[in-house]
Design a protein around this motif. Structure first.
Motif, short mmCIF file in Angstrom:
data_model
loop_
_atom_site.label_atom_id
_atom_site.label_comp_id
_atom_site.label_asym_id
_atom_site.label_seq_id
_atom_site.Cartn_x
_atom_site.Cartn_y
_atom_site.Cartn_z
N PHE A 1 0.86 -1.21 -0.11
CA PHE A 1 0.00 0.03 -0.08
C PHE A 1 0.78 1.19 0.00
O PHE A 1 1.33 1.68 1.22
CB PHE A 1 -0.86 0.02 1.10
N PRO A 2 1.18 1.61 -1.05
CA PRO A 2 1.95 3.01 -1.21
C PRO A 2 1.69 4.00 -0.28
O PRO A 2 2.47 4.89 0.33
CB PRO A 2 1.99 3.42 -2.72
N ARG A 3 0.30 4.41 -0.25
CA ARG A 3 0.05 5.36 0.68
C ARG A 3 0.51 5.42 2.03
O ARG A 3 0.68 6.25 2.73
CB ARG A 3 -1.60 5.54 0.57
N TYR A 4 0.58 4.17 2.74
CA TYR A 4 0.82 3.83 4.06
C TYR A 4 2.30 3.36 4.25
O TYR A 4 2.93 3.27 5.22
CB TYR A 4 -0.10 2.96 4.62
N LYS A 5 2.89 2.94 2.78
CA LYS A 5 4.29 2.32 2.82
C LYS A 5 4.37 1.07 3.72
O LYS A 5 5.21 0.94 4.64
CB LYS A 5 5.24 3.38 3.29
N GLU B 1 -7.16 10.09 -9.46
CA GLU B 1 -7.20 8.80 -9.00
C GLU B 1 -8.21 8.72 -7.51
O GLU B 1 -7.61 9.79 -6.82
CB GLU B 1 -5.97 7.81 -8.57
N ASP C 1 -9.19 7.83 -3.84
CA ASP C 1 -8.42 7.24 -2.49
C ASP C 1 -8.42 5.67 -2.73
O ASP C 1 -9.69 5.55 -2.59
CB ASP C 1 -8.87 8.00 -1.62
N SER D 1 -8.10 2.33 3.12
CA SER D 1 -6.97 2.37 4.12
C SER D 1 -6.76 0.74 4.43
O SER D 1 -7.51 0.00 4.24
CB SER D 1 -7.12 2.78 5.38
#
Length: 325
Positions: free
Chosen positions: A93-97, A319, A321, A324
């Motif tokens: 998950f790139p957003r949360y690394k 894109e 979101d 999560s």
């Protein structure tokens, strides 16, 4: 005062594995009285279909530990306590690394184990291992706004059917388990998520051109006419998932996201497909998605439409979101 006794567990043999189903008599769907064991038996009855829908895909689980009137848990990571034979797929998950090991179904026993862990709904990615970053499935989501009548959804599905036929593409339709319809197309595993979403947007815009009184592709929900149908191209974005074919939905009526044949569309009522009715339908008709893997189609014609739209000044919306983790 003594507490209420739970019903004794039931042990089932599923393939080569023994699965212990605890609290089999717990009512999951109060409207019908359907229990956890009823849910297990439903998934056993459509085993071939649900495994085909989930096979080799990272899968998010919608769990209801006390039934659908209780807490709903959106679970990406495999629940703790999984047997060593339950397979997973690691996704980033790139957003949360961060990464997560999600359920990756390879056999029916994995589905039944997930149901034992209170899973009602299965939401797989539209890509498969080992090429998780390249989808093999284009998903057309006909998403009615709150005041959209089902006749309008049916008309738009007809337009999609006609357009796919013109493109020489076979789409496999199913109910969403709610008021919408989905159409799945197997595609060559050559494009990344942004390309597939861009192709899906081009298709949605063409449907809008052909049915301007029924369809919207407006990006912001607040700007959409509440009586229109939104062709939701965003379901092809990375880490966006939908209930699979044969997935039960977490609603009081225990409806099922059910594949159907195109000629059924004229008289289709999605409310008819529940865990009580779909097993008999499956026994009679078999898996209506059985041929979905036979041919993978190219997105090149749709990407050419996308190029045309962009030359004409249409912009690709940002894109959405991702969920999560």
């Amino acid at each position: 005062m003594a507490g209420k006794q739970s019903s004794p567990a039931v042990e089932l043999e599923v393939g080569e594995h023994a699965i212990r189903v605890s609290n089999p008599d717990r009512v999951y769907f109060p409207a019908s009285g359907a229990t956890k064991l009823d849910l297990v038996n439903y998934y056993l009855s459509v085993g071939e279909g649900i495994v085909r829908a989930l096979r080799d895909r990272p899968c998010m689980l919608h769990r209801f530990p006390t039934g659908i009137t209780g807490e709903k848990v959106h679970q990406k990571r495999l629940p703790r306590g999984a047997p060593d034979w339950v397979e997973t797929a690691r996704v980033f998950f790139p957003r949360y690394k961060r990464t997560a090991d999600e359920l990756c179904v390879t056999e029916l026993a994995s589905v039944i184990w997930a149901v034992q862990m209170s899973t009602v709904e299965f939401h797989p990615w539209n890509s498969r291992v080992p090429e998780i970053e390249k989808p093999d499935e284009w998903r057309i989501d006909l998403d009615p706004m709150p005041d959209c009548p089902f006749d309008r959804t049916r008309r738009v599905a007809d337009v999609c059917w006609e357009l796919l036929d013109e493109l020489g593409i076979r789409g496999f339709p199913k109910t969403s388990g709610g008021s919408g319809l989905h159409i799945y197309v197997r595609i060559e595993q050559e494009w990344v998520f942004k390309d597939v979403r861009r192709a899906a947007l081009a298709f949605a815009r063409e449907v809008e051109r052909r049915a301007p009184d029924d369809v919207t592709t407006t990006w912001w929900r607040k700007d959409r006419d509440p009586s229109m149908l939104f062709v939701d191209y965003n379901q092809n974005a990375r880490d966006h998932t939908m209930a699979s074919a044969y997935s039960v939905r977490g609603n009081p009526d225990a409806t099922v996201s059910t594949p159907f044949d195109w000629p059924e569309l004229a008289d289709l009522d999605p409310r008819d497909f529940t865990i009580a009715t779909v097993p008999e339908r499956f026994a009679k008709l078999g898996d209506l998605t059985a041929e979905i893997d036979d041919v993978a189609f190219s997105l090149e014609p749709l990407l050419e439409w996308a190029d045309r739209d962009e030359r004409d000044g249409k912009e690709t919306p940002p894109e959405p979101d991702a969920d999560s983790d």
